[in-house]
Scaffold this active site. Structure first.
Site, mmCIF file in Angstrom:
data_model
loop_
_atom_site.group_PDB
_atom_site.id
_atom_site.type_symbol
_atom_site.label_atom_id
_atom_site.label_comp_id
_atom_site.label_asym_id
_atom_site.label_seq_id
_atom_site.Cartn_x
_atom_site.Cartn_y
_atom_site.Cartn_z
ATOM 1 C CG ASP A 1 4.032 -9.784 0.417
ATOM 2 O OD1 ASP A 1 4.793 -8.805 0.459
ATOM 3 O OD2 ASP A 1 3.173 -9.938 -0.472
ATOM 4 C CG ASP B 1 3.908 -4.277 0.602
ATOM 5 O OD1 ASP B 1 4.394 -3.885 -0.479
ATOM 6 O OD2 ASP B 1 3.636 -5.465 0.837
#
Length: 174
Positions: free
Chosen positions: A124, A142
């Site tokens: 991330d 995401d």
């Protein structure tokens, strides 16, 4: 022939989404790992490297490694295979519903591949902050999944309420 065209388009778009996701994760690994947080647009957009062993917002990161393996790799892989075949063989899906499901599929595959080749972790690197409120750290996959699921939920709610008959609710009776 129509089915072959649909399969080709779904595969092409899914592979493009996965490719973009994995490329951004590799760039993040190469450019952000070990670096301090990088801020753009007055702190609205922040880049920071993180590896997440859990799901969204690190949910499940505290459970045993075997449970994480079963949930985040095996179960997710099964769901994505089912989703792929659903998209391909469900002939009455609208183009928007198909696109939303392909976003979920592409994002899911991107994160799944990342987990399999990164020891169960997903890279991330993005955070948005506005007026003191900020997101958790996330990645492009995401974003795909969030947009796809949001569209499916909203269209389902709108469809449900636009088809309701007031008489069924007792509102049309005197």
């Amino acid at each position: 022939m129509k089915q072959l065209k649909k399969i080709s388009i779904v595969l092409f778009v899914t592979l493009m989404l996965v490719g973009c996701d994995l490329t951004t994760k590799e760039i993040a690994r190469d450019q952000l790992r070990g670096e301090q947080l990088i801020s753009y647009m007055g702190g609205t957009v922040k880049l920071v490297y993180a590896e997440n062993i859990g799901g969204m917002l690190s949910l499940g990161s505290g459970v045993h490694e075997i449970v994480r393996f079963l949930v985040f790799r095996v179960f997710v892989a099964i769901v994505l295979v089912i989703l792929f075949f659903y998209i391909i063989f469900k002939n009455d899906l609208s183009k928007l519903h198909t696109a939303a499901m392909v976003l979920v599929l592409g994002g899911g595959i991107g994160n799944l591949i990342n987990r399999f080749f990164n020891d169960g972790r997903v890279i991330d690197f993005l955070v948005f902050e506005l007026f003191g409120l900020h997101t958790g750290i996330f990645n492009l996959a995401d974003v795909y999944v969030t947009i796809g699921i949001s569209y499916l939920l909203l269209s389902s709610i709108i469809s449900k309420y636009s088809k309701e008959d007031p008489a069924e609710e007792g509102l049309g009776e005197s």
